[in-house]
Design an enzyme around this catalytic site. Structure first.
Site, PDB file in Angstrom:
ATOM      1  N   ARG A  38      36.996  -1.591 -65.316  1.00 21.02           N
ATOM      2  CA  ARG A  38      36.278  -0.332 -65.104  1.00 21.02           C
ATOM      3  C   ARG A  38      35.787   0.317 -66.404  1.00 21.02           C
ATOM      4  O   ARG A  38      34.635   0.744 -66.468  1.00 21.02           O
ATOM      5  CB  ARG A  38      37.131   0.659 -64.300  1.00 21.02           C
ATOM      6  CG  ARG A  38      37.448   0.183 -62.871  1.00 21.02           C
ATOM      7  CD  ARG A  38      38.085   1.260 -62.017  1.00 21.02           C
ATOM      8  NE  ARG A  38      37.137   2.294 -61.669  1.00 21.02           N
ATOM      9  CZ  ARG A  38      37.044   3.466 -62.252  1.00 21.02           C
ATOM     10  NH1 ARG A  38      37.884   3.798 -63.209  1.00 21.02           N
ATOM     11  NH2 ARG A  38      36.134   4.317 -61.892  1.00 21.02           N
ATOM     12  N   GLY A  82      35.676   7.023 -50.626  1.00 18.70           N
ATOM     13  CA  GLY A  82      35.027   7.735 -51.730  1.00 18.70           C
ATOM     14  C   GLY A  82      35.719   8.988 -52.210  1.00 18.70           C
ATOM     15  O   GLY A  82      35.207   9.657 -53.111  1.00 18.70           O
ATOM     16  N   GLU A  88      37.858   5.539 -44.710  1.00 17.90           N
ATOM     17  CA  GLU A  88      38.184   4.226 -45.284  1.00 17.90           C
ATOM     18  C   GLU A  88      38.248   4.311 -46.794  1.00 17.90           C
ATOM     19  O   GLU A  88      37.457   3.702 -47.503  1.00 17.90           O
ATOM     20  CB  GLU A  88      37.215   3.136 -44.792  1.00 17.90           C
ATOM     21  CG  GLU A  88      35.765   3.471 -44.937  1.00 17.90           C
ATOM     22  CD  GLU A  88      34.827   2.399 -44.388  1.00 17.90           C
ATOM     23  OE1 GLU A  88      35.166   1.740 -43.395  1.00 17.90           O
ATOM     24  OE2 GLU A  88      33.742   2.250 -44.970  1.00 17.90           O
ATOM     25  N   CYS A 136      35.662 -11.959 -76.142  1.00 21.99           N
ATOM     26  CA  CYS A 136      34.547 -12.028 -77.086  1.00 21.99           C
ATOM     27  C   CYS A 136      33.365 -11.259 -76.500  1.00 21.99           C
ATOM     28  O   CYS A 136      32.296 -11.813 -76.226  1.00 21.99           O
ATOM     29  CB  CYS A 136      34.170 -13.479 -77.352  1.00 21.99           C
ATOM     30  SG  CYS A 136      35.565 -14.420 -77.940  1.00 21.99           S
ATOM     31  N   GLU A 137      33.617 -10.021 -76.223  1.00 23.74           N
ATOM     32  CA  GLU A 137      32.649  -9.108 -75.628  1.00 23.74           C
ATOM     33  C   GLU A 137      32.956  -7.748 -76.222  1.00 23.74           C
ATOM     34  O   GLU A 137      34.092  -7.275 -76.100  1.00 23.74           O
ATOM     35  CB  GLU A 137      32.863  -9.008 -74.105  1.00 23.74           C
ATOM     36  CG  GLU A 137      32.222 -10.078 -73.284  1.00 23.74           C
ATOM     37  CD  GLU A 137      30.715  -9.992 -73.268  1.00 23.74           C
ATOM     38  OE1 GLU A 137      30.180  -8.883 -73.510  1.00 23.74           O
ATOM     39  OE2 GLU A 137      30.079 -11.032 -73.036  1.00 23.74           O
ATOM     40  N   TYR A 156      31.844   0.335 -66.288  1.00 25.41           N
ATOM     41  CA  TYR A 156      31.256   1.640 -65.954  1.00 25.41           C
ATOM     42  C   TYR A 156      31.395   2.670 -67.068  1.00 25.41           C
ATOM     43  O   TYR A 156      30.995   3.816 -66.895  1.00 25.41           O
ATOM     44  CB  TYR A 156      31.955   2.249 -64.726  1.00 25.41           C
ATOM     45  CG  TYR A 156      32.029   1.405 -63.489  1.00 25.41           C
ATOM     46  CD1 TYR A 156      30.864   1.052 -62.791  1.00 25.41           C
ATOM     47  CD2 TYR A 156      33.248   0.980 -62.982  1.00 25.41           C
ATOM     48  CE1 TYR A 156      30.947   0.305 -61.631  1.00 25.41           C
ATOM     49  CE2 TYR A 156      33.329   0.233 -61.827  1.00 25.41           C
ATOM     50  CZ  TYR A 156      32.170  -0.105 -61.154  1.00 25.41           C
ATOM     51  OH  TYR A 156      32.250  -0.841 -60.002  1.00 25.41           O
ATOM     52  N   ARG A 183      40.423   4.103 -53.300  1.00 25.00           N
ATOM     53  CA  ARG A 183      40.796   4.682 -54.587  1.00 25.00           C
ATOM     54  C   ARG A 183      41.900   5.747 -54.503  1.00 25.00           C
ATOM     55  O   ARG A 183      42.884   5.682 -55.231  1.00 25.00           O
ATOM     56  CB  ARG A 183      39.544   5.307 -55.226  1.00 25.00           C
ATOM     57  CG  ARG A 183      39.713   5.755 -56.653  1.00 25.00           C
ATOM     58  CD  ARG A 183      38.436   6.448 -57.152  1.00 25.00           C
ATOM     59  NE  ARG A 183      37.250   5.719 -56.774  1.00 25.00           N
ATOM     60  CZ  ARG A 183      36.698   4.736 -57.472  1.00 25.00           C
ATOM     61  NH1 ARG A 183      37.245   4.396 -58.626  1.00 25.00           N
ATOM     62  NH2 ARG A 183      35.610   4.127 -57.044  1.00 25.00           N
TER      63      ARG A 183
HETATM   64  C1  LIG Z   1      34.484   0.325 -51.554  1.00 23.87           C
HETATM   65  C2  LIG Z   1      34.357   0.838 -50.185  1.00 23.87           C
HETATM   66  C3  LIG Z   1      35.279   1.757 -49.687  1.00 23.87           C
HETATM   67  C4  LIG Z   1      36.368   2.346 -50.518  1.00 23.87           C
HETATM   68  O1  LIG Z   1      35.867   3.154 -51.522  1.00 23.87           O
HETATM   69  P1  LIG Z   1      36.848   4.039 -52.431  1.00 23.87           P
HETATM   70  O2  LIG Z   1      35.948   4.618 -53.458  1.00 23.87           O
HETATM   71  O3  LIG Z   1      37.850   3.110 -53.003  1.00 23.87           O
HETATM   72  O4  LIG Z   1      37.473   5.052 -51.548  1.00 23.87           O
HETATM   73  C5  LIG Z   1      35.160   2.128 -48.371  1.00 23.87           C
HETATM   74  N1  LIG Z   1      34.173   1.648 -47.576  1.00 23.87           N
HETATM   75  C6  LIG Z   1      33.268   0.783 -48.031  1.00 23.87           C
HETATM   76  C7  LIG Z   1      32.228   0.302 -47.110  1.00 23.87           C
HETATM   77  C8  LIG Z   1      33.315   0.361 -49.349  1.00 23.87           C
HETATM   78  O5  LIG Z   1      32.396  -0.498 -49.797  1.00 23.87           O
END
Ligand SMILES: *Cc1c(COP(=O)(O)O)cnc(C)c1O
Length: 416
Positions: A310, A230, A272, A341-342, A314, A275
């Protein structure tokens, strides 16, 4: 203002286009490695620190191999992602299996590979035991619900389908211990595309405090806490990138304040992210093939939403540079659109760009994570190629473009 410059120019891309028709993705290996080293450096103080790269961001074995070489593991959530990681040489506890609503066969494969299994519910303990057997090491995903505000993109934790509540966590670790599980981890993921480092520091505090409680109340000593992914990236020109030291530094301080005095050192810290690892270092390269002027002005490109959804999905901002016109005045306002076609097939709406001519090459920035991988085939659109710009300057095709034959492969024309 953070700039949105490119590490290449028009000549460089035009040379690539001679062999590789647009649209395509281009990933910058050098930049991916440099960034990966910065993240590792910010957590160098923590023995056993590991970033588990979220495979869903760019499920390509060549990119997985690069992050593996930088010391990262893989965060997977499906059977094919597990297999992909293994093929890229990421094995055993270098794989974190963070899934939800998980089919039995996915659990079985995760067990066979020796991956760290991160359970999404307390009932999954029995499900896992029944279908794949219990491992020695187990992790649970915490959903703090109203105890924690989510950020804008991931939403409020209490609206999220993931994880266990706080009381359920205590039950789950107790039960797992009773069933003979020996080693434990704790996971949460409460942010997405978050640019405020404080958010991650607060997440660490929350998990550190739980680690202390588990130890006192349950006699469960955690081996690691996984703060999830995240970490955000500056999609917009006026945003600043996160300095990883602003996350690693304050977490180090918290560790010394909470974990060491409680006698819980060593406790490993895992992340983890997807992005922030590859996002800024992947570009979607596309050619302007049409212009039209009706109630608004449009530039039509040869990529569409099925290459990068994206913006359509979003309303996400992706910066666009017109190659060769980097310094030209931004004196037109256009929608940059694809051919689906969107009507939400738009890479940009009311964007200030220089005058675009047909044949111009547009670079869509920050497409290196959750870009190609979110692609789809609606309107029988085919997914484009992925190219790696290697450190030695060469270009390598790491995924060819789909062909019509690929698209037809699952259809049965024989019994028409
Ligand atoms: C999507 C996801 C991530 C990675 O999220 P980023 O925004 O790309 O850093 C990590 N852990 C889980 C469980 C996810 O679903």
């Amino acid at each position: 203002m953070a700039d949105k410059t490119l590490p290449f120019n028009e000549d460089f891309i035009r040379t690539i286009i001679k062999d590789h028709p647009t649209p395509f993705y281009l990933y910058d290996e050098r930049a991916i490695r440099t960034n990966a080293r910065k993240l590792s450096a910010a957590f160098q103080w923590c023995d056993g620190f590991r970033e588990y790269f979220a495979v869903k961001a760019t499920p390509n074995p060549h990119l997985l191999k690069i992050v593996k070489e930088e010391g990262f593991g893989a965060d997977c959530s499906s059977l094919p992602e597990l297999v992909l990681s293994e093929k890229a040489g990421i094995t055993g506890e270098e794989i974190m299996f963070t899934s939800n609503d998980t089919p039995a066969k996915d659990f079985r494969t995760a067990r066979e590979l020796g991956a760290i299994i991160n359970l999404d519910d307390k009932t999954h303990l029995e499900y896992l035991e029944k279908h794949a057997g219990l491992p020695e090491l187990l992790c649970f995903r915490y959903n703090p619900g109203p105890l924690r505000e989510g950020n804008v993109i991931i939403g409020k934790p209490e609206e999220a389908k993931y994880g266990l509540t706080r009381p359920q966590l205590f039950e789950a670790y107790t039960q797992a211990k009773k069933k003979g599980v020996k080693r434990f981890g704790l996971h949460t993921m409460v942010a997405s595309n978050e640019l405020n480092p404080e958010f991650f520091v607060e997440t660490a505090r929350m998990l550190f405090e739980l680690a202390v409680e588990f130890n006192k109340e349950l006699g469960v000593r955690l081996e690691f806490v996984n703060l999830g992914g995240g970490i955000g990236i500056p999609y917009r020109p006026n945003q600043q990138p996160i300095n990883y030291e602003d996350i690693g530094g304050p977490i180090h301080k918290l560790y010394d304040e909470i974990i060491r005095p409680a006698g819980l050192h060593p406790l490993k810290i895992y992340l983890e992210n997807g992005r922030c690892i590859t996002g800024p270092y992947g570009y979607l390269i596309t050619e302007a093939i049409h212009k039209k002027s009706i109630y608004k002005k449009y530039v039509g490109v040869d990529a569409c939403m099925s290459n990068l959804m994206r913006p359509g999905m979003y309303g996400a901002y992706h910066h666009i540079t017109v190659l060769g016109k980097e310094n030209a005045p931004l004196d037109t306002t256009v929608d940059v659109v694809g051919s689906l076609c969107e009507n939400n097939d738009k890479f940009a709406i009311d964007r200030q760009l220089p005058q675009v001519a047909i044949g111009d090459i547009l670079v869509i920035h920050d497409a290196g994570a959750h870009g190609h991988s979110m692609g789809f085939q609606y309107n029988a659109k085919l997914r484009c190629a992925e190219l790696l710009w290697r450190e030695d300057g060469s270009i390598k095709t790491i995924r060819r473009a789909e062909t019509m034959e690929d698209y037809f492969r699952t259809l049965d024309f024989g019994t028409l």
